[in-house]
Motif scaffolding. Sequence first.
Motif, mmCIF file in Angstrom:
data_model
loop_
_atom_site.group_PDB
_atom_site.id
_atom_site.type_symbol
_atom_site.label_atom_id
_atom_site.label_comp_id
_atom_site.label_asym_id
_atom_site.label_seq_id
_atom_site.Cartn_x
_atom_site.Cartn_y
_atom_site.Cartn_z
ATOM 1 N N LEU A 139 22.799 -26.382 86.326
ATOM 2 C CA LEU A 139 22.326 -25.079 86.290
ATOM 3 C C LEU A 139 22.429 -24.398 87.584
ATOM 4 O O LEU A 139 23.084 -23.331 87.660
ATOM 5 N N GLN A 140 21.947 -25.111 88.603
ATOM 6 C CA GLN A 140 22.123 -24.440 89.886
ATOM 7 C C GLN A 140 23.513 -24.458 90.493
ATOM 8 O O GLN A 140 23.777 -23.271 91.013
ATOM 9 N N ASN A 141 24.413 -25.433 90.164
ATOM 10 C CA ASN A 141 25.812 -25.310 90.520
ATOM 11 C C ASN A 141 26.362 -24.021 89.714
ATOM 12 O O ASN A 141 27.389 -23.343 90.212
ATOM 13 N N GLY A 142 25.696 -23.777 88.711
ATOM 14 C CA GLY A 142 26.350 -22.401 87.948
ATOM 15 C C GLY A 142 25.809 -21.212 88.126
ATOM 16 O O GLY A 142 26.015 -20.225 87.906
ATOM 17 N N GLN A 176 31.879 -25.219 80.953
ATOM 18 C CA GLN A 176 30.482 -25.079 81.099
ATOM 19 C C GLN A 176 30.343 -24.205 82.451
ATOM 20 O O GLN A 176 29.583 -23.061 82.668
ATOM 21 N N MET A 177 30.833 -24.711 83.445
ATOM 22 C CA MET A 177 30.696 -24.248 84.773
ATOM 23 C C MET A 177 31.413 -22.827 85.001
ATOM 24 O O MET A 177 30.673 -21.847 85.662
ATOM 25 N N ARG A 178 32.637 -22.739 84.465
ATOM 26 C CA ARG A 178 33.334 -21.484 84.637
ATOM 27 C C ARG A 178 32.499 -20.526 83.773
ATOM 28 O O ARG A 178 32.302 -19.294 84.324
ATOM 29 N N LEU A 179 32.131 -20.725 82.554
ATOM 30 C CA LEU A 179 31.126 -19.731 81.927
ATOM 31 C C LEU A 179 30.001 -19.266 82.898
ATOM 32 O O LEU A 179 29.634 -17.992 82.965
ATOM 33 N N MET A 180 29.214 -20.280 83.272
ATOM 34 C CA MET A 180 27.899 -19.947 84.003
ATOM 35 C C MET A 180 28.314 -19.398 85.392
ATOM 36 O O MET A 180 27.343 -18.128 85.785
ATOM 37 N N ARG A 181 29.262 -19.483 85.854
ATOM 38 C CA ARG A 181 29.606 -18.795 87.189
ATOM 39 C C ARG A 181 30.081 -17.366 87.092
ATOM 40 O O ARG A 181 29.985 -16.302 87.873
ATOM 41 N N GLU A 182 30.853 -17.319 85.917
ATOM 42 C CA GLU A 182 31.281 -15.937 85.273
ATOM 43 C C GLU A 182 30.141 -15.125 85.020
ATOM 44 O O GLU A 182 30.207 -13.743 85.202
ATOM 45 N N ARG A 183 29.219 -15.609 84.474
ATOM 46 C CA ARG A 183 28.158 -14.832 83.483
ATOM 47 C C ARG A 183 26.791 -14.773 84.414
ATOM 48 O O ARG A 183 26.094 -13.895 83.881
ATOM 49 N N CYS A 184 26.657 -15.531 84.938
ATOM 50 C CA CYS A 184 25.093 -15.702 85.777
ATOM 51 C C CYS A 184 24.872 -14.172 86.367
ATOM 52 O O CYS A 184 25.501 -13.600 87.115
ATOM 53 N N PRO A 185 23.556 -13.752 86.018
ATOM 54 C CA PRO A 185 22.387 -14.385 85.460
ATOM 55 C C PRO A 185 22.249 -13.854 84.007
ATOM 56 O O PRO A 185 21.311 -14.227 83.295
ATOM 57 N N ALA A 186 23.561 -13.462 83.258
ATOM 58 C CA ALA A 186 23.211 -12.970 81.879
ATOM 59 C C ALA A 186 23.061 -14.554 80.964
ATOM 60 O O ALA A 186 23.499 -15.542 81.550
#
Length: 342
Positions: free
Chosen positions: A295-298, A176-186
């Motif tokens: 969410l914030q960490n991501g 989850q964290m890898r996805l969020m950090r890679e994709r944010c803000p998409a």
Amino acid sequence: MQEQLKSMEAEALAALEAVESLDALEEWRTTYLGRRGRLSQVLRGLGALPVEERPAAGQAANEVKARLDAAYEARRAALERGAKEQAFRAERVDVTLPGRPPSLGRLHIATQTLREIYAIFGQMGFEVYEAPEVESDELNFQALNIPPHHPARDMWSTFYTDREGVVLRTHTSPGQMRLMRERCPAGIRAIVPGKVYRYEQVSARYEFQLHQVEGLAVGRNIHMSDLKGVLVAFAQQMFQGTRRWRFRGSYFPFTEPSFEMDIACVLCGGGGCRVCKYSGWVEILGAGMVHPVVLQNGGYDPAAYSGFAFGMGSERITMLKYGIDDIRLFFGNDPRFLAQFG
Ligand code: DAH
């Protein structure tokens, strides 16, 4: 001399008739045509003849030699052909025998289940995202709202490595964290399948390695109702005929609120049996709304974005679906077990 030649030729031809092997043929050639053979012997008498008889005798001898050579060649060809035929006969293959079909093997039942899960979520627009099995403590725990030394760590029996801060992932949630950090803000709509590791005493119920499938959706206006709809659609396709389910409040550090999803026991239909421990219900996954801290960490602003997440053990799903009562069978490599699927 002509007489001598004639009788020698007749004898040689008769002897040749009796030759039955290539070895015997070679012997015959030495005897009659060799340097010290019968023909040479006769020819040696040539010098003793009166001069006027020599040409005729010589010519007759040459003719005899030519005939014997020809007879020899013919016999050799016949014998060689015979030898070949015999070899063919001896080595004959019966081409009408039925073939031996190669055994083709099959996909492991764990793989089959994973692919079924991909297909179901694929229809709902979820991509498959892969994340590593060797993970940092930071992503496996801390970024997911599980600080060092927090009692929540007891929820996972962890393989720590001798490298500070490196663990074998205990769940697919760090994906989850890898996805969020890679994709944010998409926006995100993904599942993260893969192996996870637990420091467990192996038994019929616990393995030290198993597969999980994580789910994550992040965007604007994502609600609990979206999560429920997705999970019900999944359960109904995975466990065909499922009519009853329930969401039971629970706790996970990375979701708020959190719950677990149960379905009516697939084996007894809810009446109560050993598999559902006579409750009529079996748990199939954990889920919840992504915690604001996560969410914030991501990288997402929790005031503007929301998300849902879920996680399931795919061996558990397979066991419930087929009534398998020992998780060790998945890594046991027993073909009698594996051959029952597919
Ligand atoms: N990671 C949890 C486990 O290993 C499963 C899980 C529960 C994942 C709730 C989630 C979730 O994403 O929201 O037990």
